[in-house]
Write an enzyme that holds these catalytic residues in place. Structure first.
Site, PDB file in Angstrom:
ATOM      1  CG  ASP A  21      23.770  58.960  63.571  1.00  0.00           C
ATOM      2  OD1 ASP A  21      22.655  58.676  64.043  1.00  0.00           O
ATOM      3  OD2 ASP A  21      24.404  58.196  62.830  1.00  0.00           O
TER       4      ASP A  21
ATOM      5  CG  ASN B 133      28.175  52.173  61.010  1.00  0.00           C
ATOM      6  OD1 ASN B 133      27.205  52.834  61.396  1.00  0.00           O
ATOM      7  ND2 ASN B 133      29.006  52.625  60.093  1.00  0.00           N
ATOM      8  CG  HIS B 134      31.152  54.989  62.784  1.00  0.00           C
ATOM      9  ND1 HIS B 134      32.317  54.650  62.124  1.00  0.00           N
ATOM     10  CD2 HIS B 134      30.313  55.466  61.835  1.00  0.00           C
ATOM     11  CE1 HIS B 134      32.192  54.922  60.841  1.00  0.00           C
ATOM     12  NE2 HIS B 134      30.978  55.412  60.627  1.00  0.00           N
TER      13      HIS B 134
END
Ligand SMILES: [Fe+2]
Ligand SMILES: [Fe+2]
Length: 262
Positions: A3, A69-70
């Site tokens: 990430d 999830n983003h």
């Protein structure tokens, strides 16, 4: 690569991509960029990607970008999900974008992004993910995954990630974990040839808890306070770190080596 947290980290990584590709003779570079930018004031759904971040990474030579999830945060989401290099979690009811991408060149690589329901946050903008194992059985029924296939498994629990990798051992080249941001040191090649890394780690500034940002929202949540009333995320201020591994995958699709790079 795990990430990417924030625009500065995206730029820093982009500046290194060419050198990393040459130094390690990389065929394909896959980057999870679900935290590429603070995209809005709501701390639980304001941490996704912008067109600028995506363009920065792709112009630097990144071959595929995954999320989690983003993936649905921010005002640019429709444009972002439409990029041919963008891979959003596959195990959802979602018309936009793709959760599986096959890169073709001198070698091929299929990239799959899966979102564990454990990574779901209250109030999250993302569609709800389906359970992992039934989703995987559907994916293998619908797609021919012979040849190198790497899964970015975006989830909360190390045991869930390890169990998922062990359950499909031999069916995919590698399962690499993202979402928890703090890297795990070791990688394992499972008996059937599936490479496994619990957590790649975030790419961004260290400090605080190692997640790349000030953890005040998680602290508030832990205390039972209203974290949605807090201001948007602010990023950590420590040195920049790369969360990444190199996977050596043979033509039959088995992982032969996992090397962490920093
Ligand atoms: Fe993340
Ligand atoms: Fe995440």
């Amino acid at each position: 690569m795990g990430d990417v947290v924030g625009e500065e980290a995206a730029g820093w990584l982009a500046d290194r991509i060419g050198q990393l590709r040459d130094e390690h003779e990389l065929d394909w570079i896959v980057v999870n960029a679900e935290n590429g930018a603070v995209t809005g004031p709501n701390p639980m759904d304001g941490f996704g990607m912008t067109v600028e971040i995506v363009d920065t990474l792709l112009e630097a030579g990144v071959d595929a970008i995954t999320g989690g999830n983003h993936s649905w945060d921010g005002p640019d989401v429709d444009k972002i999900l439409a990029y041919p290099q963008m891979v959003r979690p596959l195990n959802l009811d979602e018309e936009r974008g793709q959760g599986l991408l096959t890169l073709r060149g001198n070698t091929t690589l299929t990239v799959i992004n899966l979102l564990s329901p454990t990574a779901e946050l209250p109030g999250m903008a993302a569609p709800k993910p389906h359970p992992l194992w039934p989703s995987w059985q559907e994916i293998t029924a619908e797609h021919d995954l012979t040849g190198p296939t790497v899964i970015d498994l975006h989830g909360e629990s190390p045991w869930e990630k390890a169990s998922f990798a062990a359950a499909l051992d031999g069916q995919a080249s590698a399962v690499v974990g993202t979402h928890t941001h703090d890297p795990t040191q070791r990688g394992h090649v499972l008996p059937g040839g599936t490479g496994y890394v619990t957590e790649l780690g975030m790419t961004g500034r260290l400090g605080h808890t190692g997640g790349g940002f000030d953890p005040m929202h998680f602290v508030a949540k832990m205390r039972g306070e209203d974290y949605t009333a807090l201001p948007a995320y602010t990023l950590a201020k420590g040195p920049l770190a790369l969360g990444a591994v190199i996977l050596d995958i043979d033509p039959a699709g088995a992982t032969t080596a996992i090397t962490r790079i920093a």
